[in-house]
Design a protein around this motif. Structure first.
Motif, PDB file in Angstrom:
ATOM      1  N   ALA A   1       0.827  -1.209   0.000  1.00 18.25           N
ATOM      2  CA  ALA A   1       0.000   0.000   0.000  1.00 18.25           C
ATOM      3  C   ALA A   1       0.859   1.256   0.000  1.00 18.25           C
ATOM      4  O   ALA A   1       0.563   2.222  -0.714  1.00 18.25           O
ATOM      5  CB  ALA A   1      -0.939  -0.010   1.206  1.00 18.25           C
ATOM      6  N   ARG A   2       1.943   1.234   0.753  1.00 19.72           N
ATOM      7  CA  ARG A   2       2.798   2.428   0.852  1.00 19.72           C
ATOM      8  C   ARG A   2       3.678   2.610  -0.383  1.00 19.72           C
ATOM      9  O   ARG A   2       3.813   3.716  -0.901  1.00 19.72           O
ATOM     10  CB  ARG A   2       3.675   2.333   2.089  1.00 19.72           C
ATOM     11  CG  ARG A   2       2.911   2.532   3.355  1.00 19.72           C
ATOM     12  CD  ARG A   2       3.806   2.471   4.558  1.00 19.72           C
ATOM     13  NE  ARG A   2       3.022   2.633   5.776  1.00 19.72           N
ATOM     14  CZ  ARG A   2       3.484   2.393   6.968  1.00 19.72           C
ATOM     15  NH1 ARG A   2       4.730   1.994   7.149  1.00 19.72           N
ATOM     16  NH2 ARG A   2       2.706   2.547   8.016  1.00 19.72           N
ATOM     17  N   VAL A   3       4.284   1.532  -0.845  1.00 16.30           N
ATOM     18  CA  VAL A   3       5.263   1.654  -1.926  1.00 16.30           C
ATOM     19  C   VAL A   3       4.590   1.737  -3.290  1.00 16.30           C
ATOM     20  O   VAL A   3       4.949   2.584  -4.125  1.00 16.30           O
ATOM     21  CB  VAL A   3       6.264   0.471  -1.883  1.00 16.30           C
ATOM     22  CG1 VAL A   3       7.171   0.481  -3.105  1.00 16.30           C
ATOM     23  CG2 VAL A   3       7.081   0.529  -0.600  1.00 16.30           C
ATOM     24  N   LEU A   4       3.610   0.879  -3.546  1.00 13.71           N
ATOM     25  CA  LEU A   4       3.006   0.856  -4.879  1.00 13.71           C
ATOM     26  C   LEU A   4       2.146   2.089  -5.154  1.00 13.71           C
ATOM     27  O   LEU A   4       1.899   2.423  -6.311  1.00 13.71           O
ATOM     28  CB  LEU A   4       2.193  -0.427  -5.062  1.00 13.71           C
ATOM     29  CG  LEU A   4       3.008  -1.729  -4.942  1.00 13.71           C
ATOM     30  CD1 LEU A   4       2.124  -2.951  -5.129  1.00 13.71           C
ATOM     31  CD2 LEU A   4       4.172  -1.750  -5.929  1.00 13.71           C
ATOM     32  N   CYS A   5       1.697   2.750  -4.097  1.00 12.60           N
ATOM     33  CA  CYS A   5       0.934   3.990  -4.265  1.00 12.60           C
ATOM     34  C   CYS A   5       1.796   5.223  -3.955  1.00 12.60           C
ATOM     35  O   CYS A   5       1.285   6.343  -3.921  1.00 12.60           O
ATOM     36  CB  CYS A   5      -0.300   3.978  -3.348  1.00 12.60           C
ATOM     37  SG  CYS A   5      -1.450   2.662  -3.759  1.00 12.60           S
ATOM     38  N   GLY A   6       3.077   5.000  -3.728  1.00 11.69           N
ATOM     39  CA  GLY A   6       3.986   6.082  -3.358  1.00 11.69           C
ATOM     40  C   GLY A   6       4.622   6.747  -4.555  1.00 11.69           C
ATOM     41  O   GLY A   6       4.211   6.538  -5.705  1.00 11.69           O
ATOM     42  N   PRO A   7       5.673   7.529  -4.303  1.00 11.96           N
ATOM     43  CA  PRO A   7       6.316   8.306  -5.366  1.00 11.96           C
ATOM     44  C   PRO A   7       7.111   7.469  -6.373  1.00 11.96           C
ATOM     45  O   PRO A   7       7.395   7.943  -7.474  1.00 11.96           O
ATOM     46  CB  PRO A   7       7.247   9.252  -4.595  1.00 11.96           C
ATOM     47  CG  PRO A   7       7.479   8.587  -3.289  1.00 11.96           C
ATOM     48  CD  PRO A   7       6.247   7.787  -2.994  1.00 11.96           C
ATOM     49  N   ASP A   8       7.477   6.229  -6.039  1.00 12.33           N
ATOM     50  CA  ASP A   8       8.298   5.413  -6.951  1.00 12.33           C
ATOM     51  C   ASP A   8       7.690   4.014  -7.139  1.00 12.33           C
ATOM     52  O   ASP A   8       8.284   3.013  -6.766  1.00 12.33           O
ATOM     53  CB  ASP A   8       9.718   5.307  -6.391  1.00 12.33           C
ATOM     54  CG  ASP A   8      10.694   4.711  -7.414  1.00 12.33           C
ATOM     55  OD1 ASP A   8      10.349   4.673  -8.618  1.00 12.33           O
ATOM     56  OD2 ASP A   8      11.784   4.288  -6.999  1.00 12.33           O
ATOM     57  N   PRO A   9       6.488   3.939  -7.755  1.00  7.71           N
ATOM     58  CA  PRO A   9       5.818   2.643  -7.882  1.00  7.71           C
ATOM     59  C   PRO A   9       6.471   1.685  -8.884  1.00  7.71           C
ATOM     60  O   PRO A   9       6.059   0.536  -9.002  1.00  7.71           O
ATOM     61  CB  PRO A   9       4.399   3.014  -8.327  1.00  7.71           C
ATOM     62  CG  PRO A   9       4.563   4.319  -9.024  1.00  7.71           C
ATOM     63  CD  PRO A   9       5.703   5.019  -8.320  1.00  7.71           C
TER      64      PRO A   9
END
Length: 159
Positions: free
Chosen positions: A70-78
């Motif tokens: 949830a944090r990484v894939l929707c973050g600034p570097d997916p």
């Protein structure tokens, strides 16, 4: 004595089935089992499920995976390296889940048949050491304190 007579003799012969924990091989194994039981009266001694994928994370880490996704894939570097690693981990978790579901299906459709799950070996089998490892998993060594295979309905009592 004919070969078909020997194969049908439940006192001297049993057949072991081998499947992969995937939908099509499992369906084919279920159909073969039913045919062996209904039309041929051939005893099935064991079911070997080959190349069972391991769970790539402990059950406690599955929650962590969901949070990290949830944090990484929707973050600034997916599309970064961490995101790729998370996608790979998710794919492995999902493959394990599919395999477990198919193994449960086999257990339900082949009731009472001893099941031996053999792990997937990364890169395949390369040499005698890998074969010995699989053999020990399929037929663990017995000692004097272990029941004879035919006493606990384990495979290997008759071959």
């Amino acid at each position: 004595e004919s070969l078909s007579g020997l194969i049908a003799d439940r006192q001297r012969t049993m057949l072991s089935l081998v499947s992969l924990a995937r939908e099509v091989p499992v369906q084919e194994t279920i159909e073969l089992y039913a045919d062996l039981q209904e039309r041929h009266a051939i005893e099935v001694g064991a079911l070997f499920v080959n190349q069972v994928p391991p769970l790539p994370l402990s059950s406690g880490r599955l929650q962590w995976l969901e949070t990290a996704e949830a944090r990484v894939l929707c973050g600034p570097d997916p599309k970064g390296r961490l995101a790729a690693d998370l996608r790979l981990t998710r794919r492995l978790v999902d493959e394990h889940g599919v395999a477990r579901a198919q193994i449960c299906r086999l257990a339900a459709e082949l009731p009472g048949t001893p099941r031996i799950e053999l792990p997937a070996i990364p890169g395949g089998i390369h040499g005698v050491a890998d074969l010995l490892r699989l053999g020990q998993l399929a037929f663990p060594p017995r000692d004097e304190h272990t029941a004879h295979p035919t006493e606990n309905n384990a495979p290997g009592g008759r071959r």
